[in-house]
Design a protein around this motif. Sequence first.
Motif, PDB file in Angstrom:
ATOM      1  N   THR A 252       3.831   0.223  -8.646  1.00  0.00           N
ATOM      2  CA  THR A 252       4.206   1.496  -9.264  1.00  0.00           C
ATOM      3  C   THR A 252       4.312   1.365 -10.783  1.00  0.00           C
ATOM      4  O   THR A 252       3.960   2.287 -11.526  1.00  0.00           O
ATOM      5  N   LEU A 253       4.790   0.225 -11.238  1.00  0.00           N
ATOM      6  CA  LEU A 253       4.944   0.008 -12.678  1.00  0.00           C
ATOM      7  C   LEU A 253       3.656  -0.474 -13.336  1.00  0.00           C
ATOM      8  O   LEU A 253       3.609  -0.647 -14.563  1.00  0.00           O
ATOM      9  N   VAL A 261       7.821  -7.540 -16.045  1.00  0.00           N
ATOM     10  CA  VAL A 261       8.763  -6.490 -16.416  1.00  0.00           C
ATOM     11  C   VAL A 261       9.955  -7.143 -17.113  1.00  0.00           C
ATOM     12  O   VAL A 261      10.505  -8.134 -16.629  1.00  0.00           O
ATOM     13  N   ASP A 265      12.440  -2.911 -20.085  1.00  0.00           N
ATOM     14  CA  ASP A 265      11.607  -1.956 -19.348  1.00  0.00           C
ATOM     15  C   ASP A 265      12.368  -1.224 -18.246  1.00  0.00           C
ATOM     16  O   ASP A 265      11.822  -0.309 -17.612  1.00  0.00           O
ATOM     17  N   GLU A 267      14.841   0.870 -18.115  1.00  0.00           N
ATOM     18  CA  GLU A 267      15.131   2.308 -18.251  1.00  0.00           C
ATOM     19  C   GLU A 267      13.929   3.137 -17.803  1.00  0.00           C
ATOM     20  O   GLU A 267      14.074   4.130 -17.071  1.00  0.00           O
ATOM     21  N   ARG A 268      12.729   2.728 -18.227  1.00  0.00           N
ATOM     22  CA  ARG A 268      11.539   3.434 -17.774  1.00  0.00           C
ATOM     23  C   ARG A 268      11.352   3.274 -16.275  1.00  0.00           C
ATOM     24  O   ARG A 268      10.998   4.226 -15.566  1.00  0.00           O
ATOM     25  N   ALA A 269      11.597   2.072 -15.756  1.00  0.00           N
ATOM     26  CA  ALA A 269      11.435   1.827 -14.321  1.00  0.00           C
ATOM     27  C   ALA A 269      12.328   2.746 -13.504  1.00  0.00           C
ATOM     28  O   ALA A 269      11.916   3.265 -12.455  1.00  0.00           O
ATOM     29  N   LYS A 270      13.540   2.972 -13.983  1.00  0.00           N
ATOM     30  CA  LYS A 270      14.475   3.819 -13.231  1.00  0.00           C
ATOM     31  C   LYS A 270      13.952   5.241 -13.108  1.00  0.00           C
ATOM     32  O   LYS A 270      14.230   5.944 -12.118  1.00  0.00           O
ATOM     33  N   SER A 271      13.164   5.677 -14.079  1.00  0.00           N
ATOM     34  CA  SER A 271      12.668   7.056 -14.067  1.00  0.00           C
ATOM     35  C   SER A 271      11.483   7.252 -13.131  1.00  0.00           C
ATOM     36  O   SER A 271      11.165   8.399 -12.791  1.00  0.00           O
ATOM     37  N   VAL A 272      10.831   6.157 -12.711  1.00  0.00           N
ATOM     38  CA  VAL A 272       9.632   6.300 -11.872  1.00  0.00           C
ATOM     39  C   VAL A 272       9.778   5.699 -10.482  1.00  0.00           C
ATOM     40  O   VAL A 272       8.901   5.885  -9.631  1.00  0.00           O
TER      41      VAL A 272
END
Length: 397
Positions: A252-253, A261, A265, A267-272
């Motif tokens: 996914t990332l 990762v 990174d 914060e971005r991971a939490k959003s996706v």
Amino acid sequence: MNPTAQVASNLFSELTGSSPESVWSAPGRANLIGEHTDYNEGFVLPFAIEHRTYAAVGRRDDGIIRVVSTFDRTPVEVAIVELSALFGGAAGEAVQSGSVPEWAAYPLGVAWAALARGSYPGVPGVDIAIASDVPIGAGLSSSAAIEGATAAALDELWGLDLTLLDMAKIGRTAENQAVGAPTGIMDQVSSIMGEYDSATFLDCRSLETQAVDLGFANEHLSVLVIDTRVKHSHSTGGYGERRASCELGARTLGVPALRDVTVGDLERAKSVLDDVTFRRVAHIVTENQRVLDTVDTLRAEGPRGIGGLLVASHVSMRDDFEISVPELDTAVSAALDAGAIGARMTGGGFGGAAIAVVENDRLDETKQQVSSAFAAADYAEPNQFTVTPSHGVLRDA
């Protein structure tokens, strides 16, 4: 000869009527820090322990490989030419179908994986008798000890000219394919390549290793293992689910592995990512950083500086990766309450053991406090013992 080595030698003699040609051994391991990071191509910091598995071996002239052990004294035998058919199918199929007992799939799988590396015509049949004093099911990698001892013995008998890293790779292949346990290579590298009074810092992507001085002896510290006696199995259930979550997170990332990762990174991971997958990813990412920080701290400050990193590792495994159990949490809390420098669960989780770095003069007090905490919670009495960073694979006789 070591008493357990003698047990293996005697078992060989009972099996064959003759003495073994040699006895090889490999140790179990404790992981100081770096849990589930190995199959995510990250960093780990394990050390070999003094508890070992011994393989007494000898050649035979009929093309059969026969194994027996103190786990099960019923011999299991397979023609060498049939190993490929036995283990070359779906991962773990031979064990799941009942064709081979799980314990025997480790040494037989090593033989298969070793021969699968190249062309080795005319290798002789082999008898292997195995005895071990590595605690089973305690997260101390009794399986890698079997693999290492077997690989080293077969290297000698079959003239395979293996390096230590070759042996580790063979052990991993045996565990993944023959047994069906989706583990990384940390256990095998630590068991086979360990050095006295050191941990092995392993980059699981490049497979580069460095020995890192632990300094426990100079600082009068011991590593206490608290075996909860809660049994686990890597080839079933939660371990595979955690690995699948990590692979989903990496896809996914858009990275090859969670090694790529960084903490920045997340914060971005939490959003996706969904909540569960994010927490699995967060553990791996922060654990990789904790391993690097532990190596730096050991080199700069010594072992007394790593306690907070060990505790943070346990909290991450408990809350984000969700692989702890109440008995492990109790062990960690009780050891810390007794004044341990640091403590954490170790191994794949869902049972097994915790480790605590403890002042030598507080060992007895710590053990008693842990025992009392287990009794108060109505848990079975844990098995507590110390481990010493020790050597990897050895020829014992």
